[in-house]
Design a protein around this motif. Structure first.
Motif, short mmCIF file in Angstrom:
data_model
loop_
_atom_site.label_atom_id
_atom_site.label_comp_id
_atom_site.label_asym_id
_atom_site.label_seq_id
_atom_site.Cartn_x
_atom_site.Cartn_y
_atom_site.Cartn_z
N MET A 139 28.92 45.03 41.93
CA MET A 139 30.01 45.47 42.79
C MET A 139 31.25 44.61 42.55
O MET A 139 31.14 43.47 42.11
CB MET A 139 29.60 45.37 44.26
CG MET A 139 28.44 46.26 44.67
SD MET A 139 28.10 46.16 46.45
CE MET A 139 27.65 44.42 46.60
N LEU A 140 32.42 45.17 42.86
CA LEU A 140 33.66 44.41 42.84
C LEU A 140 34.06 44.08 44.27
O LEU A 140 33.94 44.92 45.17
CB LEU A 140 34.78 45.21 42.17
CG LEU A 140 34.68 45.44 40.66
CD1 LEU A 140 35.93 46.15 40.16
CD2 LEU A 140 34.47 44.14 39.91
N SER A 141 34.51 42.86 44.47
CA SER A 141 34.98 42.43 45.79
C SER A 141 36.46 42.06 45.69
O SER A 141 36.87 41.39 44.73
CB SER A 141 34.18 41.22 46.27
OG SER A 141 34.74 40.68 47.45
N ARG A 142 37.25 42.51 46.67
CA ARG A 142 38.69 42.20 46.66
C ARG A 142 39.07 41.60 48.00
O ARG A 142 39.14 42.30 49.02
CB ARG A 142 39.50 43.47 46.39
CG ARG A 142 41.00 43.24 46.29
CD ARG A 142 41.71 44.49 45.84
NE ARG A 142 43.15 44.32 45.85
CZ ARG A 142 44.02 45.25 45.45
NH1 ARG A 142 43.57 46.41 45.01
NH2 ARG A 142 45.31 45.02 45.50
N GLU A 143 39.31 40.31 47.99
CA GLU A 143 39.67 39.59 49.22
C GLU A 143 40.77 38.57 48.91
O GLU A 143 40.71 37.88 47.88
CB GLU A 143 38.47 38.86 49.81
CG GLU A 143 37.38 39.79 50.34
CD GLU A 143 36.23 39.02 50.95
OE1 GLU A 143 36.35 37.78 51.07
OE2 GLU A 143 35.21 39.65 51.29
N ASN A 144 41.75 38.48 49.81
CA ASN A 144 42.84 37.50 49.67
C ASN A 144 43.50 37.58 48.29
O ASN A 144 43.75 36.57 47.63
CB ASN A 144 42.33 36.07 49.93
CG ASN A 144 41.75 35.92 51.32
OD1 ASN A 144 42.27 36.49 52.28
ND2 ASN A 144 40.68 35.14 51.42
#
Length: 697
Positions: A139-144
């Motif tokens: 999975m890809l995570s996009r935070e900050n």
């Protein structure tokens, strides 16, 4: 902003100074004239934008050129250097994937700046990449404003491995086993940081030491994968990414054996791990999984004997179903046993390897692939029910290597070099023997052994490997099933074999010869029926129901009394007619033209009549188009001239029977030939074809 291709075109214009023709650019970049003109227009616009009086001179006849002084050249080259290369959406996602594998996270704003794209465009790239990662259970995570890759380390390494496979060929990696260093060509890419700092000598030495101590010799394709696996493992460990909570069964504890103490210590130092640590234990189990799944040249032990028993059962089942006995039967059983030994480990540990020849196998041996698949489903005790279709293809390679072959007379000495294993080597050898019975096969060799072959060992190396380093013996790269182009190439080198270009021509010639002989000695009451019966007999279509001739063409595929410049124009017009009817791909024209151009073709079946056709994957369905000419033209390299050209695309051996029968009837009737040659009305010819159909029923 210029694309990388447009920058290359501009660099060529700077270097040559004289006019560069559109034809030269088309040949260099395989582009349409329209695309080349568009590229030149964008280059011209870019030159105007940077100023300094640059002007691109374009000429309809001569092409394009840049006239520059030395100072202008310097200014232009600096401007080109400052400009970042344009990346397509696919290239951007590939670059993001690389960055995610080498870094814990990547910054969104930096990506937009580097790629010179908007945030919306980056979001589209992100969404597409997110979908692609699902294939690896990641999975890809996009935070900050940071993007990171989330998932199990084993899956990340699978992604890393596939990424490297797309960048470096088998032959490039196998060279490392000889040179022990990264080649200049690999360092020239923008991906060299993926493995450039890997200890190549250390990895290669370790794999070879495993082979020596275990008594196992890996095939070249497995050496390729093992090197990349070790490189990925090293790279991830250096980044602080380790395999965690690895489920180790007894089979993955092979390095706990005392005889592997030195190998284990060498691996520990190579990877920079602490002795007796959990990380070392997990990483050894990880690489053991890939070693067990690596294909080898020979087998040993109780497990191999079990595989040998299974291999024998598969061979016997195959023979019974097809009612013939394989040649070199015992050798095939041994080779298949060796393959199954590693294949069953790959199945157990969910390791997938691609069969590089699977598309060709599907085309040539689909019947046997489906057959073996059915055997596996009916025999669950074999333990192969979850075997991947590509693995089934490897089994078929071994089985088909034993199909009966013709006797041969020793002549040219041929060495077979194949990186994919014994099955593929034997299939290639069998194909060469069948098509070129005059040659003598000196043996099957690995890539490493190929570098040591001299003219004392062989006159020619026939190989599936695209060697880039100079060998001591001439070599030719082929597909193991020998495509038409491969067969033509080999004919030029070693002489004509039994190749017939997969055409109907030998059958047509036989029918016409027999007809003329019969006509000399008896009265033929119905010439058309005689032709039909002879053709169906020699083509193996007795009793077959063929399609109506008008269902295989259309009025738009009929061209009468045309004026053309040469045979290429005829072929282009006819092929385009078939493309519009969804009969063939555009590439069919190129394949047929290659036969006409590069060999002494036999497409002229009667005085004034050419019948070009061949078997091809570019054919979607059976159909034909034809043209009569105002003036006869030369057809290919032959001096003979033709006025009637029939382009046939045959998907199988049945549907096109009626079209060939109609051609034979016309060719052998002076009255019909004269009528066709002088006719200008397509409706009249179409009506005649309908009448022919009615009379054939």
């Amino acid at each position: 902003m210029l694309s990388s291709r447009q920058k290359k075109i501009l660099e060529r214009l700077i270097e040559e100074e004289a006019f560069v023709s559109l034809a030269d650019l088309n040949k260099a970049y395989q582009l349409s004239p329209r695309t080349i003109r568009q590229d030149l227009l964008e280059i011209e616009t870019w030159l105007m934008d940077i100023g300094a009086g640059f002007s691109l001179e374009r000429h309809r006849k001569y092409g394009a050129r840049l006239i520059l002084g030395e100072k202008q050249k310097q200014v232009l080259q600096e401007a080109m250097y400052k400009q970042k290369d344009y990346l397509s959406a696919v290239q951007r996602r590939q670059d993001m994937q690389k960055l995610l594998l080498l870094n814990s996270s990547i910054h969104v704003e930096e990506l937009c700046e580097d790629y010179q794209i908007s945030m919306n465009t980056l979001q589209n790239d992100y969404n597409q990449l997110k979908t692609e990662m699902e294939d690896y259970h990641l999975m890809l995570s996009r935070e900050n404003k940071q993007i990171s890759l989330v998932g199990e380390e084993n899956n990340k390494r699978m992604l890393f491995l596939d990424f490297l496979k797309e960048q470096w060929t088998e032959e490039e990696i196998l060279e490392l086993y000889v040179t022990r260093r990264i080649s200049a060509s690999m360092n020239e890419t923008d991906l060299e940081d993926m493995i450039s700092d890997v200890d190549v000598h250390g990895v290669v030495s370790w794999i070879e030491q495993v082979e020596e101590l275990s008594g196992i010799a890996f095939i070249d394709a497995s050496k390729y994968e093992l090197f990349l696996n070790c490189a990925v493992q090293w790279k991830r460990i250096q980044s602080g990414q380790f395999i965690a909570d690895f489920d180790k069964d007894d089979e993955l504890k092979i390095f706990e054996d005392e005889k592997f103490t030195a190998v284990r210590e060498q691996f520990r130092r190579l990877m920079g791990l602490e002795d007796a640590s959990l990380q070392l234990s997990n990483e050894l189990a990880y690489i053991s999984m890939h070693l067990l799944g690596a294909r080898r040249l020979s087998g040993e032990g109780d497990y191999w004997l079990k595989c040998q028993s299974l291999s024998r059962e598969i061979v016997e089942t195959f023979e019974q179903a097809n009612r013939f006995r394989l040649s070199n039967r015992e050798n095939i059983i041994i080779a298949l046993s060796t393959h199954l030994q590693s294949a069953m480990y790959r199945m157990k540990y969910h390791i997938h390897i691609d069969n590089p020849y699977f598309d060709n196998l599907e085309k040539e041996y689909r019947k046997y692939i489906e057959q073996v698949k059915a055997f596996i489903e009916k025999n669950p005790h074999w333990g192969l029910t979850t075997l991947h279709r590509h693995e089934i293809g490897f089994i078929v390679v071994h089985l088909c290597a034993g199909l009966e072959q013709e006797a041969f007379l020793p002549s040219k000495r041929i060495a077979i070099v194949c990186s994919s294993g014994l099955g593929t080597s034997r299939l290639l050898e069998r194909t060469v023997r069948r098509l070129f019975p005059q040659v003598f096969i000196t043996g099957q060799f690995s890539v490493k052994e190929a570098y040591g072959l001299t003219d004392k060992d062989a006159d020619l190396i026939v190989t599936t490997v695209p060697f880039t380093q100079q060998l001591q013996v001439n070599h030719v790269k082929v597909n193991p099933l020998l495509s038409i182009a491969d067969q033509q190439n080999l004919e030029r080198i070693i002489g004509r074999g039994t190749y017939q270009a997969n055409t109907e021509l030998p059958i047509v010639e036989t029918v016409m010869t027999i007809y003329q002989s019969v006509k000399k000695h008896t009265v033929v009451l119905n010439e058309g029926e005689l032709f039909n019966d002879l053709y169906r007999y020699f083509s193996g279509n007795q009793g077959a129901m063929s399609s109506e001739v008008t269902s295989l063409t259309a009025p738009s595929c009929i061209h009468l009394r045309e004026k053309v410049s040469d045979w290429r124009e005829v072929l282009s017009i006819l092929n385009q007619s078939l493309v519009k009817q969804d009969v063939v791909e555009h590439t069919y024209e190129t394949e047929v033209a290659q036969i006409i151009n590069e060999q002494e073709h036999h497409f002229i079946v009667a005085p004034g009549v050419a019948f070009p056709h061949l078997s091809s994957t570019a054919i979607k369905k059976t159909g034909f188009a034809f043209m009569t000419l105002e003036e006869p033209i030369s057809f290919g390299g032959t001096e003979e001239k033709v006025w009637w050209i029939i382009l046939l695309a045959a998907k199988d051996k049945i549907q096109h029977v009626t079209a060939v029968e109609m051609m034979l009837e016309v060719v052998n009737s002076k009255e019909l030939l004269d009528k066709l040659r002088h006719e200008r009305n397509i409706d009249v010819v179409w009506k005649w074809m309908l009448e022919y159909e009615e009379g054939s029923k």
